[in-house]
Design a protein around this motif. Structure first.
Motif, short mmCIF file in Angstrom:
data_model
loop_
_atom_site.label_atom_id
_atom_site.label_comp_id
_atom_site.label_asym_id
_atom_site.label_seq_id
_atom_site.Cartn_x
_atom_site.Cartn_y
_atom_site.Cartn_z
N ALA A 138 0.82 -1.21 0.00
CA ALA A 138 0.00 0.00 0.00
C ALA A 138 0.86 1.26 0.00
O ALA A 138 0.52 2.26 -0.65
CB ALA A 138 -0.92 -0.01 1.22
N PHE A 139 1.96 1.24 0.70
CA PHE A 139 2.86 2.41 0.71
C PHE A 139 3.42 2.69 -0.67
O PHE A 139 3.55 3.84 -1.09
CB PHE A 139 3.98 2.20 1.73
N LEU A 140 3.77 1.64 -1.39
CA LEU A 140 4.30 1.83 -2.74
C LEU A 140 3.23 2.29 -3.72
O LEU A 140 3.52 2.91 -4.73
CB LEU A 140 4.93 0.52 -3.23
N GLY A 141 1.96 1.96 -3.44
CA GLY A 141 0.88 2.33 -4.35
C GLY A 141 0.22 3.65 -4.05
O GLY A 141 -0.73 4.04 -4.74
N LEU A 142 0.69 4.38 -3.03
CA LEU A 142 0.08 5.65 -2.67
C LEU A 142 0.39 6.72 -3.71
O LEU A 142 1.46 6.71 -4.33
CB LEU A 142 0.58 6.13 -1.31
N GLU A 143 -0.53 7.64 -3.89
CA GLU A 143 -0.29 8.80 -4.74
C GLU A 143 0.67 9.75 -4.03
O GLU A 143 0.51 10.05 -2.86
CB GLU A 143 -1.61 9.53 -5.03
N GLY A 144 1.66 10.22 -4.74
CA GLY A 144 2.66 11.10 -4.17
C GLY A 144 3.94 10.40 -3.80
O GLY A 144 4.94 11.06 -3.49
N VAL A 145 3.96 9.07 -3.81
CA VAL A 145 5.18 8.31 -3.53
C VAL A 145 5.93 8.12 -4.84
O VAL A 145 5.35 7.73 -5.86
CB VAL A 145 4.84 6.96 -2.88
N ASP A 146 7.23 8.42 -4.83
CA ASP A 146 8.06 8.32 -6.04
C ASP A 146 8.38 6.87 -6.34
O ASP A 146 9.52 6.41 -6.25
CB ASP A 146 9.34 9.13 -5.87
N MET A 147 7.36 6.14 -6.72
CA MET A 147 7.52 4.73 -7.05
C MET A 147 6.50 4.41 -8.13
O MET A 147 5.30 4.69 -7.99
CB MET A 147 7.29 3.87 -5.82
#
Length: 288
Positions: free
Chosen positions: A168-177
């Motif tokens: 979920a952290f990797l799929g958040l909007e605003g995360v450079d991933m």
């Protein structure tokens, strides 16, 4: 037709209470209108002035409406972070519940000084003189079946919950991933929702099983009344709370995905010329 200056001023000020920038624009328009009246008499009044004031009022109303539409509290980004926060809270609660020796408690009326506590990994004894003393179970195979199943399910719950939080952290909007790949982020959020559900269910199941066996043993008529019996401990309630939090967090992930799909939908153009042309051509063919 000459507009009243007081009415014109009331319209502009009343329309621009919520927005200072359109107020300045309206004042500038009125200044220009007065300058036009002084330079070219008869040109800045009448129908032209009415159109100026009406256009000012329409622009003000449109700006206020647009700002009200932008002031939306519940957005896709906020929903994603709320789901991650709830899921992480449920994961921490389940992790603490797994290692707490407070799944079951027992005290006797004959010996009120001693209190027994039982968990998944060890059993503890509390006395006023010594304090609390814990000892791990000697054999896994010697444990009751409900505790063996609970160990496995709680381990699965912690593993799936940790993967859910990471995905979920990797799929958040605003995360450079995975920048520029909305499909990958959407898939990560769906994967997180599924893992959160699995983690929540594997937390609720062992807690409910242990609670059921404890209740059955407590009301067993084969035991004497003077014999102490196991009762619910505090870890039971924390396990139920953590499992429900994980299930709710997984549901919020799916809600965030649906909100993102709704925001990215293509605008509908029912009155486009191409659609009208195709409709007319179809009707013409139907008549022929």
């Amino acid at each position: 037709m000459i507009l009243n200056t007081e009415k014109t001023q009331y319209v502009c000020c009343h329309a621009t209470v919520l927005d200072y920038l359109p107020l300045i624009r309206c004042i500038l328009l009125r200044r220009l209108k007065k300058w036009a009246v002084q330079v070219c008499p008869g040109r800045g009044t009448g129908y032209t002035a009415t159109l100026d004031i009406l256009s000012c009022y329409i622009n003000l109303s449109g700006g206020i409406t647009a700002q009200r539409q932008k002031m939306v509290f519940l957005t896709t980004k906020i929903m994603q972070r709320t789901a991650l926060f709830v899921t992480f809270g449920g994961l921490v609660t389940s992790l603490i519940t797994t290692f707490l020796p407070l799944w079951k408690t027992m005290n006797s009326d004959l010996n009120e000084v001693e209190n027994w506590f039982s968990g998944l990994w060890h059993m503890c004894l509390y006395t006023e003189e010594v304090g609390i003393q814990c000892k791990a179970y000697e054999s896994v195979l010697g444990l009751p079946m409900d505790l063996q199943i609970s160990r496995v399910l709680m381990s699965v719950s912690i593993g799936t919950g940790g993967l859910a939080v990471l995905a979920a952290f990797l799929g958040l909007e605003g995360v450079d991933m995975c920048v520029g790949q909305p499909g990958v982020k959407r898939g990560l959020l769906i994967f997180s929702g599924v893992l959160s559900w699995v983690s929540g269910l594997t937390t609720l199941a062992p807690v409910s099983v242990v609670a059921y066996t404890t209740l059955v043993d407590f009301w067993d008529e084969g035991f004497p009344d003077v014999m102490p019996r196991w009762e619910y401990g505090e870890a039971m309630f924390s396990g139920w709370f953590g499992g429900l939090a994980l299930v709710i967090g997984g549901t919020l992930f799916f809600v965030a995905v649906c909100m993102g799909d709704y925001d990215q939908r293509p605008p509908s153009v029912p009155n486009s010329p191409q659609v009208n042309h195709r409709t007319q051509h179809y009707l013409k063919t139907e008549v022929l």
